[in-house]
Design an enzyme around this catalytic site. Structure first.
Site, PDB file in Angstrom:
ATOM      1  N   ARG A 232      -8.412  -1.065  11.111  1.00  0.00           N
ATOM      2  CA  ARG A 232      -7.065  -0.602  10.722  1.00  0.00           C
ATOM      3  C   ARG A 232      -7.086   0.526   9.678  1.00  0.00           C
ATOM      4  O   ARG A 232      -8.122   0.893   9.157  1.00  0.00           O
ATOM      5  CB  ARG A 232      -6.253  -1.773  10.182  1.00  0.00           C
ATOM      6  CG  ARG A 232      -6.882  -2.568   9.054  1.00  0.00           C
ATOM      7  CD  ARG A 232      -5.965  -3.742   8.693  1.00  0.00           C
ATOM      8  NE  ARG A 232      -6.537  -4.610   7.685  1.00  0.00           N
ATOM      9  CZ  ARG A 232      -7.312  -5.659   7.952  1.00  0.00           C
ATOM     10  NH1 ARG A 232      -7.633  -5.970   9.183  1.00  0.00           N
ATOM     11  NH2 ARG A 232      -7.800  -6.397   6.968  1.00  0.00           N
ATOM     12  N   ASP A 233      -5.889   1.033   9.396  1.00  0.00           N
ATOM     13  CA  ASP A 233      -5.601   1.950   8.289  1.00  0.00           C
ATOM     14  C   ASP A 233      -6.220   3.340   8.470  1.00  0.00           C
ATOM     15  O   ASP A 233      -7.077   3.770   7.669  1.00  0.00           O
ATOM     16  CB  ASP A 233      -6.072   1.351   6.947  1.00  0.00           C
ATOM     17  CG  ASP A 233      -5.587  -0.072   6.745  1.00  0.00           C
ATOM     18  OD1 ASP A 233      -4.544  -0.420   7.307  1.00  0.00           O
ATOM     19  OD2 ASP A 233      -6.261  -0.836   6.023  1.00  0.00           O
TER      20      ASP A 233
ATOM     21  N   ASP B  45       0.795  -1.239   0.000  1.00  0.00           N
ATOM     22  CA  ASP B  45       0.000   0.000   0.000  1.00  0.00           C
ATOM     23  C   ASP B  45       0.824   1.285   0.000  1.00  0.00           C
ATOM     24  O   ASP B  45       1.772   1.400   0.784  1.00  0.00           O
ATOM     25  CB  ASP B  45      -0.854   0.091   1.270  1.00  0.00           C
ATOM     26  CG  ASP B  45      -1.555  -1.191   1.621  1.00  0.00           C
ATOM     27  OD1 ASP B  45      -1.540  -2.123   0.806  1.00  0.00           O
ATOM     28  OD2 ASP B  45      -2.125  -1.247   2.716  1.00  0.00           O
TER      29      ASP B  45
ATOM     30  N   GLU C 122     -10.699  -2.006   3.870  1.00  0.00           N
ATOM     31  CA  GLU C 122      -9.383  -1.534   4.274  1.00  0.00           C
ATOM     32  C   GLU C 122      -9.144  -0.143   3.691  1.00  0.00           C
ATOM     33  O   GLU C 122      -9.831   0.282   2.752  1.00  0.00           O
ATOM     34  CB  GLU C 122      -8.313  -2.499   3.753  1.00  0.00           C
ATOM     35  CG  GLU C 122      -8.490  -3.913   4.289  1.00  0.00           C
ATOM     36  CD  GLU C 122      -7.390  -4.855   3.852  1.00  0.00           C
ATOM     37  OE1 GLU C 122      -7.186  -5.004   2.635  1.00  0.00           O
ATOM     38  OE2 GLU C 122      -6.728  -5.436   4.723  1.00  0.00           O
TER      39      GLU C 122
HETATM   40  N1  DQQ Z   1      -2.265  -3.794   3.816  1.00  0.00           N
HETATM   41  C1  DQQ Z   1      -1.772  -3.365   5.080  1.00  0.00           C
HETATM   42  C2  DQQ Z   1      -2.969  -3.237   5.962  1.00  0.00           C
HETATM   43  C3  DQQ Z   1      -4.050  -2.971   4.985  1.00  0.00           C
HETATM   44  C4  DQQ Z   1      -3.698  -3.861   3.845  1.00  0.00           C
HETATM   45  C5  DQQ Z   1      -0.736  -4.314   5.568  1.00  0.00           C
HETATM   46  C6  DQQ Z   1      -4.272  -3.456   2.530  1.00  0.00           C
HETATM   47  O1  DQQ Z   1      -2.825  -2.200   6.906  1.00  0.00           O
HETATM   48  O2  DQQ Z   1      -5.287  -3.206   5.544  1.00  0.00           O
HETATM   49  O3  DQQ Z   1       0.425  -4.284   4.770  1.00  0.00           O
HETATM   50  O4  DQQ Z   1      -3.553  -3.959   1.443  1.00  0.00           O
END
Ligand code: DQQ
Length: 481
Positions: free
Chosen positions: A152-153, A31, A208
């Site tokens: 998350r994120d 990402d 996500e």
């Molecule tokens: N990739 C990250 C996460 C996200 C996901 C982990 C999306 O935080 O949710 O590398 O590709």
């Protein structure tokens, strides 16, 4: 020769490695994180395993890589911004998040895992080094009254009365969601409510990387559907911290901002020209073993400029600054393409090209371009429109003779109203194909031709004919010195 020198030489010689798309010096990226326009420069961070060309899951491999650019075209690598802290809440990986300017203090908000918690880090030396906050994690559990599928994120923005954060999540048995939080100081956070809840049957059960921002007189929410590679978007009014989306992403990939299946986890930023610029992770389409052996995996998409169309859907265009990469130019006008006239162009070939092709409507059932073709057609990739299924597609059945690559067709809906011209704006960069169709739909794909002479370009039509009004092709330069 040292290991790193050997790896660098191997990467430089790799015919699949893109030349004008940003990627890390070596090894893994996924990402894009925290794009931020800061003191006249564009910064991008990204999920990065600096040790090998695989993600590594929850084994503490994931860091935040970092680079900057003065023009969004040429990039310079910077030292890794964030690494997992042993015994810290991010010991198992520094997962995705965002970056904001807190009154002159660059601040990163990101996810630590096992369990999923939200953390914060700041920089006092123009983003070269970062200090994690002593009070991490600043959010240490999901809302107690919700049974969530993930948490998350962070996507954070400032609004009159403070800071707001969206977290990617999902409510079990209902669908993907993004949870809204509020804070005065970026440290103490209060949970408010889900800003938007999707229908699990249409947009999956876990979202996500939410990205939320104003566009024109509306607001846009972009999400990435976990394990599905879908990219639905929602557009609507945002008043009193409540969002009422009208245009919604759907299972058939309508209302998705990329329909190729090789684009994910998009993040955007506002730049100093008032533009909204989007980046995504361009996934690989080859086996994990092939990625590992090659020493690199993952690419950043070209920056996309977003705007709002009259019907309140997204308009996506390539970044005008990329024109500096254009080299030798080839032009074609007014060609009548039929099933029998389909053949390779005589005076142009290449694997790093920008192509703008405009087709007038005809009676062909399918029409489009062939790229990365061998003279005998053994290897070829078709980028085409189908009037029958009203879709834009990439056919990779014969893209490569290698057994290590994906061959399934990719694509999704593209409505062409009667009499409408189709403009295909294609960026071909070795193994990356990015297509902008009428600015309405983007399709990102990966192809890995195995033959050195898979360089031909052609036009084709099936079940009738089509008129090519014009086609411009530029040979593209590298963004690296
Ligand atoms: N990739 C990250 C996460 C996200 C996901 C982990 C999306 O935080 O949710 O590398 O590709």
């Amino acid at each position: 020769m040292s290991f790193w020198t050997e790896l660098r030489e191997k990467l430089a010689a790799d015919p699949q490695r893109p030349r004008y798309h940003f990627l890390p010096p070596a090894n893994w990226m996924n990402d894009p994180n925290g794009p931020l326009f800061w003191k006249g420069k564009y910064h991008i961070f990204y999920q990065h395993n600096p040790y090998a060309a695989f993600h590594g899951g929850r084994t503490g491999t994931i860091h935040w890589g970092h680079a900057f650019s003065e023009d969004l075209v040429y990039w310079k690598h910077l030292p890794i911004a964030l690494a997992p802290t042993p015994d810290g809440p991010d010991k198992d990986g520094v997962y995705s998040g965002c970056a904001v300017d807190n009154n002159g203090v660059p601040t990163i908000l990101y996810t630590g895992i096992l369990p999923e918690v939200q953390c914060i880090a700041t920089s006092t030396d123009d983003m070269i080094t970062w200090k994690k906050h002593d009070r991490n994690p600043v959010i240490d559990f999901p809302p107690k009254d919700l049974e969530v599928t993930g948490f998350r994120d962070p996507c954070v923005w400032r609004e009159g009365d403070g800071w707001y954060m969206l977290l990617g999540s999902g409510i079990k048995g209902i669908g993907g969601t993004s949870l809204l939080y509020r804070s005065r100081d970026l440290i103490n956070w209060e949970y408010l409510y889900p800003l938007c809840i999707g229908d699990g049957n249409k947009t999956g059960d876990m979202w996500e990387c939410p990205d939320f921002f104003p566009l024109g007189n509306k607001y846009v929410l972009l999400v990435s559907v976990w394990r599905r590679r879908w990219n639905p978007y929602f557009i609507g009014e945002y008043v009193d911290h409540k969002f009422q989306p009208r245009v919604q992403g759907n299972l058939d990939l309508s209302g998705n901002f990329d329909i190729g299946g090789c684009f994910f986890a998009a993040r955007s930023m506002a730049d100093n020209k008032g533009r909204r610029i989007l980046f995504g992770w361009v996934l690989e389409g080859r086996s994990a073993a092939a990625q590992w052996a090659s020493g690199w995996s993952g690419v950043l998409s070209l920056p996309r400029v977003l705007s709002l169309r009259e019907d309140d859907t997204l308009q996506m265009e390539s970044l005008p600054e990329l024109k500096v990469l254009r080299g030798k130019h080839h032009q074609y006008k007014d060609l009548h393409i039929t099933a029998v006239s389909s053949s390779l162009l005589k005076d142009v070939e290449g694997d790093c090209l920008e192509i703008i092709a405009k087709f007038a409507p005809g009676d062909a059932k399918e029409f489009g371009l062939k790229v990365r073709c061998t003279p005998d057609g053994t290897e070829q990739t078709l980028i085409f429109y189908s009037y029958e299924s009203r879709s834009l597609n990439v056919n990779r059945e014969r893209s490569s003779l290698s057994p290590e690559v994906d061959r399934y067709e990719q694509g999704g809906p593209l409505e062409l109203t009667a009499g409408r011209t189709l403009k295909l704006h294609i960026f071909l960069d070795k193994s990356v194909v990015e297509v902008f169709a009428n600015g309405q739909v983007c399709l990102t794909s990966r192809i890995y031709p195995s033959r050195t002479n898979s360089l031909g370009i052609g036009l084709f039509a099936r079940g009738g004919s089509v008129e090519l009004k014009s086609m411009d092709i530029w040979e593209m330069d590298s963004i690296w010195e």
